[in-house]
Design a protein around this motif. Structure first.
Motif, PDB file in Angstrom:
ATOM      1  N   ASP A   6       0.808  -1.193   0.094  1.00 22.89           N
ATOM      2  CA  ASP A   6       0.083   0.039   0.012  1.00 22.89           C
ATOM      3  C   ASP A   6       0.678   1.263   0.122  1.00 22.89           C
ATOM      4  O   ASP A   6       0.581   2.303  -0.770  1.00 22.89           O
ATOM      5  CB  ASP A   6      -0.967  -0.087   1.217  1.00 22.89           C
ATOM      6  N   GLY A  52     -10.418   3.089  -2.577  1.00 22.11           N
ATOM      7  CA  GLY A  52      -8.894   2.688  -2.537  1.00 22.11           C
ATOM      8  C   GLY A  52      -8.139   3.196  -1.152  1.00 22.11           C
ATOM      9  O   GLY A  52      -7.294   2.652  -0.692  1.00 22.11           O
ATOM     10  N   TYR A 108     -10.560  -4.703   5.050  1.00 21.55           N
ATOM     11  CA  TYR A 108     -11.307  -5.760   4.248  1.00 21.55           C
ATOM     12  C   TYR A 108     -11.137  -7.196   4.691  1.00 21.55           C
ATOM     13  O   TYR A 108     -11.087  -8.161   4.005  1.00 21.55           O
ATOM     14  CB  TYR A 108     -10.641  -5.789   2.682  1.00 21.55           C
ATOM     15  N   ARG A 128     -10.634  -8.379  -0.158  1.00 22.05           N
ATOM     16  CA  ARG A 128      -9.080  -8.167   0.239  1.00 22.05           C
ATOM     17  C   ARG A 128      -8.073  -8.625  -0.974  1.00 22.05           C
ATOM     18  O   ARG A 128      -7.223  -8.008  -1.344  1.00 22.05           O
ATOM     19  CB  ARG A 128      -8.835  -9.248   1.315  1.00 22.05           C
ATOM     20  N   TRP A 167      -8.359  -5.759  -3.286  1.00 24.98           N
ATOM     21  CA  TRP A 167      -7.448  -4.683  -2.780  1.00 24.98           C
ATOM     22  C   TRP A 167      -6.130  -4.687  -3.057  1.00 24.98           C
ATOM     23  O   TRP A 167      -5.399  -3.971  -3.747  1.00 24.98           O
ATOM     24  CB  TRP A 167      -7.737  -4.844  -1.488  1.00 24.98           C
TER      25      TRP A 167
END
Length: 299
Positions: free
Chosen positions: A82, A102, A109, A116, A119
């Motif tokens: 991330d 986002g 999640y 997930r 993501w």
């Protein structure tokens, strides 16, 4: 024995110390000579190699797992993914910015495996097309996330990596130049060995200031500031603003000051190869820091 020891970063598991030295040591010698006029012999520069610690004995590229979005673990791996994606959206116009959904963290999640997976997949696909990583397969990105996590979490890995650095340090060694994850390895090895003769640490493309790395350092930071690395006198940190691994380019306020002051933070531009170790080594801002330590040795 070597006066300068180089410590590589992640994704070098299929290389070796001699192979890496062919280009990395040459780049360091070129950088120092062109920036300062100081000529180094091949024996003056060594490469501490720990890439083999990430490879199972007897295996090579053909046995490499076909990792994808299902294999990114919660915690450090997801947090680092991330962080890389968020930074890429800031410095690369080709990476789509985060939409409202986002901005949610991975923890948001945890109740849905499907969400997930989506993501993680969105971030992997975005980074796979970023200038910084291109061209790269998703499994390569996942492998890099796992190498960072394994070094920080698995004692056999960090022990082997720090031992590789220790094996190259001699009574002649004055400068350690460390790249990417290698800067974490070198920093922790220097903290463990304050009696080493190393006077100068030069970190390039370093993630040491990234909070999710910084708070896991050994020794642990105290009141938000990491320890000064052992017996080092001067610490120079060099970062390209487009280098998404060096998310926090300035380390001066994140580490305690040393004998002659705080970390000397320097910025430069490596062109389209923002994180490339060779470009960092040939850059004058890096090379002059190396030369300074060597000149002190000769004085």
């Amino acid at each position: 024995m070597a006066r300068v020891v180089l410590v590589h970063g992640i994704a070098q598991q299929f290389q070796g110390p001699e192979l890496l030295s062919l280009r990395l040591a040459a780049a360091a010698r070129d950088g120092v000579r062109l920036s300062s006029g100081l000529a180094l012999e091949p024996a003056d520069v060594a490469c501490a190699f720990y890439g083999h610690a990430f490879v199972e004995p007897g295996t090579r590229a053909g046995d490499w797992p076909a990792w994808d979005e299902h294999d990114v673990e919660e915690g450090l791996e997801a947090e680092l993914l991330d962080a890389w994606w968020r930074r890429a959206t800031e410095v690369d116009d080709g990476v789509a910015p985060l939409n409202q959904a986002g901005t949610r963290g991975f923890a948001g999640y945890t109740g849905s495996r499907l969400l997930r997976t989506r993501w993680v997949r969105e971030r992997l696909e975005a980074l796979a097309h970023a200038r910084f990583f291109q061209p790269v397969a998703k499994r390569l990105l996942v492998s890099e996330l796992k190498q960072v996590r394994r070094y920080l979490d698995e004692p056999p890995i960090w022990q082997a990596a720090r031992a590789a650095v220790a094996a190259e340090i001699s009574e002649d060694t004055r400068v350690v130049v460390a790249h990417s994850l290698g800067s974490v390895v070198a920093y922790e090895a220097l903290c463990e060995n304050p009696g080493w003769p190393v006077t100068d640490l030069v970190t390039v493309g370093s993630p040491l200031g990234l909070p999710l790395i910084h708070r896991r350092l050994s020794p642990l930071p105290v009141q938000g500031r990491g320890a000064w690395p052992g017996g080092v006198v001067r610490w120079t940190n060099v970062a390209d603003p487009g280098d998404i691994v060096a998310l926090v380019a300035s380390l001066a306020m994140r580490f305690a000051p040393g004998p002659v002051g705080e970390v000397d933070d320097r910025t430069l531009t490596n062109g389209v190869r923002m994180h490339d170790f060779e470009r960092y080594l040939t850059a004058p801002k890096t090379a002059t820091a190396i030369a300074a330590g060597l000149r002190e040795m000769s004085a």
